[in-house]
Design an enzyme around this catalytic site. Structure first.
Site: not given
Ligand code: AMP
Ligand code: ZN
Length: 118
Positions: A5, A8, A31, A47, A87, A98, A100, A102
């Site tokens: 990942c 991770c 990003d 995770h 997303n 994993h 997230h 944005h």
């Protein structure tokens, strides 16, 4: 920690990132392919694959992440608002599995919807 990942590996510093914020529960970093003048990600250190994999035991963690989105957006220079995107899964076009959030912003108004620049 999940093997293979990417996020991770960022948490464990196996991979580099430009850190925006870190505490015992979460990490925020820029990003690598920014879609706006301000674009960073906030992730839990545990995770969790996606928003489709959370339950009520994650409520405080998710609350912390959303609260940080606002605080960090302003700190990163997004004074007059920002956009958060999560997303999820195949339909949501999630690329990194994993969880997230944005956070996108800057000085200028964003497009009505976000399309990837590249
Ligand atoms: P998503 O399509 O929501 O899964 O978005 C994954 C995001 O992670 C994309 O915007 C990528 O540019 C970003 N990303 C992938 N690898 C890295 C990395 N090593 N460091 C920072 N951002 C990354
Ligand atoms: Zn992970």
């Amino acid at each position: 920690m999940s093997e293979n990942c990417v996020f991770c590996k960022i948490i464990s510093r196996e991979l580099p990132s430009t850190k925006v914020y870190e505490d015992e529960d979460v990490l925020a970093f820029r990003d690598i392919n920014p879609q706006a003048d301000v674009h960073f990600l906030i992730i839990p250190k545990s995770h969790i694959e996606s928003l489709a994999h959370v339950d009520t035991s994650h409520a405080a963690l998710l609350g912390k992440i959303m609260t940080l989105a606002s605080v960090l957006a302003e700190k990163e220079g997004s004074i007059n608002g920002f956009r958060t995107i999560v997303n999820t899964g195949e339909v949501g076009r999630q690329d990194v599995f994993h969880l997230h959030v944005h956070v996108l912003g800057g000085d200028k108004a964003l497009p009505a919807m976000i399309y990837k620049r590249s």
